[in-house]
Scaffold this active site. Structure first.
Site, short mmCIF file in Angstrom:
data_model
loop_
_atom_site.label_atom_id
_atom_site.label_comp_id
_atom_site.label_asym_id
_atom_site.label_seq_id
_atom_site.Cartn_x
_atom_site.Cartn_y
_atom_site.Cartn_z
CE LYS A 67 16.94 -6.95 -24.21
NZ LYS A 67 17.13 -6.95 -22.73
N GLY A 120 12.47 2.60 -23.86
CA GLY A 120 13.74 2.78 -23.17
C GLY A 120 14.33 4.13 -23.49
CD GLU A 141 7.06 5.18 -23.48
OE1 GLU A 141 7.82 6.11 -23.14
OE2 GLU A 141 6.69 4.28 -22.70
CB CYS A 168 9.13 7.43 -19.84
SG CYS A 168 7.57 6.59 -19.77
CD GLU A 191 14.41 10.03 -19.39
OE1 GLU A 191 15.11 9.35 -20.17
OE2 GLU A 191 13.17 9.90 -19.31
P1 NAI Z 1 18.23 1.27 -22.21
O1 NAI Z 1 17.52 2.06 -23.23
O2 NAI Z 1 19.65 0.90 -22.44
O3 NAI Z 1 17.43 -0.09 -21.90
C1 NAI Z 1 16.11 -0.38 -22.24
C2 NAI Z 1 16.04 -1.73 -22.94
O4 NAI Z 1 16.79 -1.66 -24.15
C3 NAI Z 1 16.63 -2.89 -22.15
O5 NAI Z 1 15.87 -4.06 -22.38
C4 NAI Z 1 18.00 -3.06 -22.78
O6 NAI Z 1 18.53 -4.36 -22.65
C5 NAI Z 1 17.71 -2.73 -24.22
N1 NAI Z 1 18.89 -2.31 -25.01
C6 NAI Z 1 19.98 -1.62 -24.58
N2 NAI Z 1 20.83 -1.42 -25.60
C7 NAI Z 1 20.28 -1.99 -26.69
C8 NAI Z 1 20.69 -2.12 -28.06
N3 NAI Z 1 21.85 -1.62 -28.48
N4 NAI Z 1 19.85 -2.75 -28.92
C9 NAI Z 1 18.68 -3.25 -28.51
N5 NAI Z 1 18.25 -3.17 -27.23
C10 NAI Z 1 19.04 -2.54 -26.34
O7 NAI Z 1 18.14 2.07 -20.86
P2 NAI Z 1 19.08 1.94 -19.55
O8 NAI Z 1 20.51 1.92 -19.93
O9 NAI Z 1 18.60 0.84 -18.74
O10 NAI Z 1 18.77 3.32 -18.85
C11 NAI Z 1 19.42 4.52 -19.33
C12 NAI Z 1 18.50 5.68 -19.35
O11 NAI Z 1 17.48 5.43 -20.28
C13 NAI Z 1 17.77 5.98 -18.06
O12 NAI Z 1 18.55 6.73 -17.18
C14 NAI Z 1 16.59 6.73 -18.58
O13 NAI Z 1 16.96 8.07 -18.81
C15 NAI Z 1 16.27 6.08 -19.89
N6 NAI Z 1 15.20 5.09 -19.79
C16 NAI Z 1 13.95 5.45 -20.21
C17 NAI Z 1 12.90 4.57 -20.05
C18 NAI Z 1 11.53 4.93 -20.47
O14 NAI Z 1 10.58 4.38 -19.93
N7 NAI Z 1 11.35 5.77 -21.44
C19 NAI Z 1 13.08 3.27 -19.42
C20 NAI Z 1 14.43 2.95 -19.07
C21 NAI Z 1 15.44 3.86 -19.24
#
Ligand code: NAI
Ligand code: MG
Length: 499
Positions: free
Chosen positions: A197, A250, A272, A306, A403
């Protein structure tokens, strides 16, 4: 600071790809969502709609998991030789290389990153990752084990390393295709089947990759790609009772939800997550390298990494020189649409991300932090925010603790290696870190004490498929890349025979 040169000429395949709503890949077919719904992906440099994409949800995830299960248990894939899996992965890498420009353009339009970054950084890293794992397929083995049971010579015991099964993979938007490759390559090398996904902000390159996966000759159902939102498609995948393992990259917040959802069937979990990585510059460092290196550590990919070196610690005697130097570096940046080849800084990915970053800038200002450079969003369409260096910060401030995931670094002076070690480790995260010094003893002593999955010495953001990558503390569970990722996607079976 804004750029105005002509944008890259888009390839006709790119305009064609964007023209019609994109479907999802299930069981080797491109299908619409069961609900018939679609969602929009935006161009972050304008805020305008870029493409429409099928919106997968629980019932689509269910169909994709069924297709992945069928492919795992009985299809061609279940019988294929390890060498043949390697050839398919290598073929896919070749196809990615043949389509570098097309994939780079799609990535830049969807994510916002500069076209040179997509061309020279992201897309080549994707084919490298598939080639690395093409080389693993026939080297995933067990061992024979001498038992100490009575009559040991009457036993023959060995281990087999088998694919874990059907894998769910949820990836973020910051390096969309790179993240797809980190997840898919080791899973496929191990013999698993996958439901992927992509992030709702950046679904396009994963869908184009799906076409290349079919072209390479992977059997139907081995890779299924379901775009959609986290709370619906992502949550359904994490909770699905017939998924054997879930891999996620994420936010730490969502990582916790994934771990909880996985408990119902106790699927294996790797995570991660976020970071607030310390980047430590000593007075004895080669500052000619440490200054641009520290700027790149935070500002690469608009700070949306990240591993971003978002807490800069500088030894007092060189603090002003290093901070002025990093601020000076930002003046060389050309902030503009990624698709304009003159831009070397793009927009952040979305309106939400822009608001989140600006929220942190406001919070820093309220708490008394001072921007040496930057500090504002640009007054133009799209999601542009200036590269920002904050000083006069203290460890209690939100901008230092949380972050930000944008082009914002907090800079703090320190006296001794002991002081900086306690500052550096004073975080809930533990993903990456860096030390800049000419003193090799100090560098390696600190490397042993930093609580982080990666320590870079006199460099930053150096990734390689052989270097295990992952987090201490709340930065995650497990390690990706190299053989460590094969371990994530395999089960070890002990076979004990009385002979
Ligand atoms: P997110 O963690 O919500 O999104 C990442 C992935 O998780 C996306 O594919 C999203 O659709 C999915 N997702 C979201 N909620 C979910 C749930 N309840 N169950 C399963 N999958 C789910 O991150 P978002 O909202 O895009 O960004 C928020 C913050 O997260 C950023 O400001 C940053 O601090 C952090 N982040 C960290 C990343 C990393 O590489 N470690 C990458 C992206 C965001
Ligand atoms: Mg987008």
């Amino acid at each position: 600071m804004a750029t105005t040169t002509a944008p890259v000429q888009l390839e006709s395949s790119v305009t064609e790809f964007l023209r019609i709503p994109r479907k999802m890949l299930i069981g080797g077919n491109w299908v619409e969502a069961v609900s018939g719904k679609t969602f929009e992906s935006y161009d972050p440099s304008t805020g305008e709609v870029l493409a429409r994409v099928a919106e997968g949800a629980g019932e689509d995830i269910d169909l994709a998991v069924k297709a992945a299960r069928a492919a795992f248990e009985k299809g061609e894939w279940a019988k294929i030789s390890p060498a043949q899996r390697g050839k398919l992965l290598w073929k896919l890498a070749d196809l990615i290389d043949q389509h570098t420009e097309e994939l780079a353009q799609l990535e830049t339009l969807d994510n916002g990153k500069p076209i040179m970054t997509s061309r020279k950084g992201d897309i080549p890293a994707v084919s490298d990752m598939f080639r690395h794992y093409a080389g693993w397929t026939d080297k995933i083995s067990g061992s024979t084990l001498p038992l100490s049971a009575p009559e040991p010579d009457k036993f023959f015991a060995y281990t087999r390393r088998e694919p874990v099964g059907v894998v769910g993979q949820i990836i973020p938007w910051n390096y969309p295709l790179v993240m797809a490759s980190w997840k898919l390559a080791p899973a496929l090398a191990s013999g698993c089947t996958v439901v992927l996904k992509p992030a709702e902000q950046t679904p396009l390159t994963a869908l184009r990759l799906g076409e290349l996966i079919l072209e390479a000759g992977f059997p139907d159902g081995v890779v299924n790609i379901v775009p959609g939102f986290g709370e619906t498609a992502g949550a359904a995948l994490a909770a699905h009772p017939d998924v054997d393992k879930i891999a996620f990259t994420g936010s730490t917040e969502v990582g916790r939800l994934i771990a909880k959802a996985a408990t119902a069937n106790l699927k294996k979990v790797s995570l991660e997550l976020g970071g607030k990585s310390p980047n430590v510059v000593f007075a004895d460092a080669d500052l000619e390298r440490a200054i641009p290196g520290s700027a790149a550590a935070i500002f690469y990919n608009q700070g949306q990494s990240c591993t971003a070196g978002s807490r800069l610690f500088v030894q007092k005697s060189v603090f002003d020189r290093v901070i002025d130097g990093v601020a000076e570096q930002t003046k060389k940046f050309k902030l503009g649409p990624g698709i304009d080849p003159a831009s070397n800084q793009g927009p952040v990915v979305s309106k939400e991300q822009l608001e989140r970053v600006c929220g942190y800038l406001d919070s820093g200002r309220r708490d008394g932090a001072k921007a040496v450079v930057g500090g504002r969003k640009l007054d133009r369409p799209g999601y542009f925010v200036e590269p920002t260096v904050l000083v006069d910060v203290n460890p209690e401030m939100k901008v230092v603790r949380e972050e930000i995931f944008g082009p914002v670094v907090t800079a703090i002076p320190f006296d001794s290696p002991d002081d900086v070690l306690s500052f550096a480790n004073d975080t809930a995260y533990g993903l990456a870190s860096a030390v800049w010094t000419r003193d090799i003893s100090k560098a390696h002593q600190l490397a042993a004490k930093l609580k982080a999955g990666t320590v870079w010495i006199n460099c930053y953001n150096v990734f390689d498929p052989v270097l295990p990558f992952g987090g201490y503390k709340q930065s995650g569970w497990g390690r990706e890349m190299g053989f460590d990722a094969i371990e994530l996607y395999t089960e070890v079976k002990s076979v004990c025979a009385r002979i």
